[in-house]
Motif scaffolding. Structure first.
Motif, PDB file in Angstrom:
ATOM      1  N   ALA A   1       0.829  -1.215   0.000  1.00 62.75           N
ATOM      2  CA  ALA A   1       0.000   0.000   0.000  1.00 62.75           C
ATOM      3  C   ALA A   1       0.862   1.263   0.000  1.00 62.75           C
ATOM      4  O   ALA A   1       0.413   2.324  -0.422  1.00 62.75           O
ATOM      5  CB  ALA A   1      -0.926   0.004   1.207  1.00 62.75           C
TER       6      ALA A   1
ATOM      7  N   GLU B   1     -12.602   8.972  -6.221  1.00 62.55           N
ATOM      8  CA  GLU B   1     -13.287   8.638  -4.975  1.00 62.55           C
ATOM      9  C   GLU B   1     -12.792   7.299  -4.431  1.00 62.55           C
ATOM     10  O   GLU B   1     -12.563   7.148  -3.230  1.00 62.55           O
ATOM     11  CB  GLU B   1     -14.783   8.531  -5.277  1.00 62.55           C
ATOM     12  CG  GLU B   1     -15.637   9.416  -4.396  1.00 62.55           C
ATOM     13  CD  GLU B   1     -17.113   9.182  -4.697  1.00 62.55           C
ATOM     14  OE1 GLU B   1     -17.915   9.436  -3.812  1.00 62.55           O
ATOM     15  OE2 GLU B   1     -17.434   8.729  -5.809  1.00 62.55           O
ATOM     16  N   ILE B   2     -12.613   6.355  -5.359  1.00 62.67           N
ATOM     17  CA  ILE B   2     -12.137   5.019  -4.964  1.00 62.67           C
ATOM     18  C   ILE B   2     -10.725   5.135  -4.377  1.00 62.67           C
ATOM     19  O   ILE B   2     -10.419   4.581  -3.329  1.00 62.67           O
ATOM     20  CB  ILE B   2     -12.157   4.046  -6.170  1.00 62.67           C
ATOM     21  CG1 ILE B   2     -13.602   3.799  -6.606  1.00 62.67           C
ATOM     22  CG2 ILE B   2     -11.485   2.733  -5.833  1.00 62.67           C
ATOM     23  CD1 ILE B   2     -13.748   3.060  -7.927  1.00 62.67           C
ATOM     24  N   GLU B   3      -9.893   5.921  -5.076  1.00 63.46           N
ATOM     25  CA  GLU B   3      -8.507   6.108  -4.620  1.00 63.46           C
ATOM     26  C   GLU B   3      -8.481   6.740  -3.216  1.00 63.46           C
ATOM     27  O   GLU B   3      -7.726   6.297  -2.346  1.00 63.46           O
ATOM     28  CB  GLU B   3      -7.767   6.982  -5.627  1.00 63.46           C
ATOM     29  CG  GLU B   3      -6.312   7.209  -5.327  1.00 63.46           C
ATOM     30  CD  GLU B   3      -5.413   6.057  -5.759  1.00 63.46           C
ATOM     31  OE1 GLU B   3      -5.555   5.582  -6.885  1.00 63.46           O
ATOM     32  OE2 GLU B   3      -4.573   5.647  -4.942  1.00 63.46           O
TER      33      GLU B   3
ATOM     34  N   GLU C   1      -9.569   4.246  -0.668  1.00 60.33           N
ATOM     35  CA  GLU C   1      -8.524   3.243  -0.464  1.00 60.33           C
ATOM     36  C   GLU C   1      -7.368   3.800   0.374  1.00 60.33           C
ATOM     37  O   GLU C   1      -6.721   3.068   1.103  1.00 60.33           O
ATOM     38  CB  GLU C   1      -8.005   2.717  -1.804  1.00 60.33           C
ATOM     39  CG  GLU C   1      -9.014   1.868  -2.569  1.00 60.33           C
ATOM     40  CD  GLU C   1      -9.469   0.619  -1.829  1.00 60.33           C
ATOM     41  OE1 GLU C   1      -8.729   0.090  -0.999  1.00 60.33           O
ATOM     42  OE2 GLU C   1     -10.614   0.191  -2.076  1.00 60.33           O
ATOM     43  N   LYS C   2      -7.157   5.110   0.234  1.00 65.58           N
ATOM     44  CA  LYS C   2      -6.117   5.752   1.052  1.00 65.58           C
ATOM     45  C   LYS C   2      -6.491   5.645   2.529  1.00 65.58           C
ATOM     46  O   LYS C   2      -5.658   5.363   3.385  1.00 65.58           O
ATOM     47  CB  LYS C   2      -6.000   7.231   0.648  1.00 65.58           C
ATOM     48  CG  LYS C   2      -4.599   7.613   0.264  1.00 65.58           C
ATOM     49  CD  LYS C   2      -4.544   9.028  -0.184  1.00 65.58           C
ATOM     50  CE  LYS C   2      -3.316   9.244  -1.033  1.00 65.58           C
ATOM     51  NZ  LYS C   2      -3.262  10.527  -1.660  1.00 65.58           N
TER      52      LYS C   2
ATOM     53  N   ALA D   1      -5.926   2.268   3.664  1.00 68.56           N
ATOM     54  CA  ALA D   1      -4.511   1.947   3.877  1.00 68.56           C
ATOM     55  C   ALA D   1      -4.122   2.235   5.329  1.00 68.56           C
ATOM     56  O   ALA D   1      -3.328   1.493   5.920  1.00 68.56           O
ATOM     57  CB  ALA D   1      -3.649   2.743   2.923  1.00 68.56           C
TER      58      ALA D   1
ATOM     59  N   ARG E   1      -6.059  -3.896  -3.613  1.00 64.86           N
ATOM     60  CA  ARG E   1      -6.716  -2.813  -2.890  1.00 64.86           C
ATOM     61  C   ARG E   1      -6.453  -2.918  -1.391  1.00 64.86           C
ATOM     62  O   ARG E   1      -6.629  -3.998  -0.804  1.00 64.86           O
ATOM     63  CB  ARG E   1      -8.215  -2.901  -3.108  1.00 64.86           C
ATOM     64  CG  ARG E   1      -8.632  -2.478  -4.467  1.00 64.86           C
ATOM     65  CD  ARG E   1     -10.124  -2.497  -4.533  1.00 64.86           C
ATOM     66  NE  ARG E   1     -10.556  -1.855  -5.730  1.00 64.86           N
ATOM     67  CZ  ARG E   1     -11.737  -1.266  -5.872  1.00 64.86           C
ATOM     68  NH1 ARG E   1     -12.578  -1.243  -4.885  1.00 64.86           N
ATOM     69  NH2 ARG E   1     -12.059  -0.703  -6.997  1.00 64.86           N
ATOM     70  N   PRO E   2      -6.079  -1.817  -0.745  1.00 63.37           N
ATOM     71  CA  PRO E   2      -5.911  -1.860   0.703  1.00 63.37           C
ATOM     72  C   PRO E   2      -7.185  -2.301   1.427  1.00 63.37           C
ATOM     73  O   PRO E   2      -7.113  -2.927   2.475  1.00 63.37           O
ATOM     74  CB  PRO E   2      -5.557  -0.417   1.053  1.00 63.37           C
ATOM     75  CG  PRO E   2      -4.923   0.113  -0.174  1.00 63.37           C
ATOM     76  CD  PRO E   2      -5.642  -0.541  -1.315  1.00 63.37           C
TER      77      PRO E   2
END
Lengths: 223, 345
Positions: B39, B180-182, B185-186, B189, B262-263
């Motif tokens: 990640a 939005e997905i990114e 996912e942050k 993480a 994906r985290p």
């Protein structure tokens, strides 16, 4: 919309990766539209504007600054899992420029006179479709960040339009081969290269659309 | 007599060294941190430090229940470990794990150890102890351990499946665009960081191999209580070093294959496996295989996402998992029988 001409390198650095991608897409699209306009001028036998537009495609380098800024930014970015895909999207936009520039160089080698009006009309029809799919592509690229489902839908229109376009292209090629013309003549070779150049650009856009659909499938779960 | 006493003392040292070596291998083979390294939330060095520290914490403060089960409570009232029994157990477990490594199959060191204990105790009961087999083990505890090996992966699969479905329904499916997905996912993480710390603590707490041997030495009078805790701390530090020095290669290798992962997936899998480990450690005090649980958690995730599962590969793994207990038992039994033949009971 942000115009590249308004931006200095310093201002470019302040833009986000997404904004830089959109700006790059707009810049390349502006050149693609100039290329299509140029070919349309050719069908009208307006060689002055044809040359002017195609030279614009070849000589414009404003996108280079955006590209450099984007590459520097994405390398350092903290994006986790979409980094490589975003880089690929950018690369595919850049390929449009490469194909357009290649086509422009080729088209400038000779000033063709079309065999008849029907050929021109068919060519204009193909150009109209090309214009439509390039505009759709801009929308699809700009929607990746906000709505992958919508981007997927737009790409479906692009693929559908490309299918129709391909039929027109084969018709036009068939027409070209049926003219009573020397197959080694410059006119024949030029027109053949012109159709194949447009084909190459349209195929790239279709493949790009398929890549966007791949991204949508990868990141978004369709219900 | 003096010779026997000296030999026993030497063997105790050998057993402690082997237990410490096992602790090192626990850290070295632990790939729990890989999703966190992939990640890219933290620098790789910090990932290793955090993972190692969490394992060490779990080993020092939360491992006694499982260690006491392996080191004493699993045996029946008529049996006590001898140094030769423990030596046979360790040799057999190590041989079987090496065979597994060459075959490219991730075998469970826990299953190998318990299987080896089973073989050694049966041989002792039959050939030298004269102990009734019914009294050789605490069958209720042993049955519980074996049952947990089947149930823990299944609960891992089910837990991951349900956890994913809930999180997807309430949160993930509402994210429409890549940005939005990114972003989400942050956030995952960071959540993954806590899930992995949580998981590593219970990996440390449930890793019975090394501490079980130390507890056996302590409960049979070969180590004092101070000595036991001293070596527990040493094992914890060694597990930390194992992860930091050798585990980095496993983690880096796996992380490089997970850069697209994906985290949120990692978070769900690690959380589910950590909860299973926690329950098994705290509530039931049974040693389970973390790798088996993780494999089934990944299957649960794939099923929830309607992704393909490689049942062929899984079947091969399953055969080795099932074989581990009897093979380790037979191997340990034979080794210990060899010891007995030379009068080393």
């Amino acid at each position: 919309m942000v115009e590249i001409t308004d931006l200095t390198k310093k201002e470019l650095k302040k833009l986000r990766i997404d904004d830089l991608t959109h700006l790059f897409m707009d810049t390349i699209n502006e050149q693609t539209q100039k290329l299509i306009d140029g070919i349309e001028y050719l069908t009208k036998e307006d060689f002055e504007n044809f040359t002017k537009n195609l030279n614009h495609v070849i000589e414009t380098k404003t996108e280079l600054d955006i590209k450099k800024t984007f590459e520097a930014k994405i390398f350092k970015s903290k994006l986790m899992f979409s980094k490589a895909d975003r880089l690929k999207v950018f690369d595919k936009i850049n390929d449009i420029k490469d194909i357009g520039e290649f086509l422009a160089h080729k088209m400038l080698l000779y000033k063709v006179v079309f065999p008849d009006e029907e050929f021109k009309l068919k060519l204009e029809l193909i150009l109209k479709s090309l214009r439509q799919i390039t505009m759709n592509l801009v929308e699809a690229v700009k929607t990746i960040g906000t709505d992958l489902e919508r981007a997927h839908e737009i790409c479906e229109y692009i693929k559908e339009e490309r299918r129709k376009m391909r039929i027109e292209e084969w018709d036009l090629l068939e027409r070209l081969w049926n003219y009573d013309m020397d197959y080694l003549s410059r006119t024949f070779l030029y027109l053949k290269e012109l159709i194949e150049g447009i084909k190459m650009l349209a195929n790239h856009i279709k493949k790009f659309a398929e890549y966007i659909q791949f991204l949508a499938t990868k990141y978004f779960y369709f219900k | 007599m003096a010779f026997e006493y000296e030999l026993a003392a030497i063997l105790v040292v050998v057993l402690i060294v082997l237990a410490i070596g096992l602790a090192f291998s626990i850290g070295a083979n632990d790939e729990t941190c890989a999703p966190l390294a992939a990640a890219g939330t933290l620098k790789f060095k910090f990932v290793l430090i955090i993972g190692g520290a969490a394992i060490a914490f779990g080993t020092i403060f939360l491992s006694e229940g499982v260690a006491s089960l392996v080191g004493q409570k699993i045996l029946g009232s008529g049996i006590r470990y001898t140094v030769f029994m423990l030596l046979a157990v360790l040799i057999s477990a190590i041989i079987w794990l090496i065979i597994g490594s060459f075959a490219g199959i991730p075998l469970s060191s826990t299953h190998s150890l318990i299987g080896s204990i089973f073989g050694v105790v049966i041989v002792y009961a039959i050939f030298s102890g004269g102990v009734n087999l019914g009294m050789a083990f605490n069958w209720e505890k042993l049955g519980g351990v074996i049952l947990s090996w089947f149930l823990s992966p299944l609960f891992g699969l089910l837990g991951t499946y349900l956890l994913y479905k809930i999180i997807d329904k309430l949160y993930l499916s509402k994210k429409k665009g890549l940005n939005e997905i990114e972003r989400s996912e942050k956030n995952f993480a960071w959540a993954l960081l806590f899930a992995i710390i949580f998981a590593e603590i219970w990996v440390g707490a449930n890793s019975a191999e090394a501490l079980g041997i130390l507890y056996a030495l302590y409960s049979n009078g070969y180590l004092t209580i101070v000595g036991y805790y001293f070596f527990v701390v040493i094992c914890a530090l060694i597990a930390f070093l194992g992860l930091f020095i050798a585990g980095r290669y496993v983690i880096r290798n796996l992380a490089s294959q997970l850069t697209d992962a994906r985290p949120s997936d990692g978070f769900i899998i690690q959380l589910a496996s950590a909860i299973i480990l926690m329950f098994c450690t705290v509530v039931f005090s049974v040693p389970i295989s973390h790798s088996h649980v993780i494999v089934f958690c990944i299957i649960g995730m794939n099923l929830a996402k309607k992704k393909e599962v490689d049942y062929g590969k899984l079947g091969k793994m399953f055969i080795f998992w099932i074989l581990t207990f009897p093979v380790a038992a037979i191997l340990a039994g034979l080794i210990y029988f060899g010891f007995i033949s030379f009068g080393m009971i």
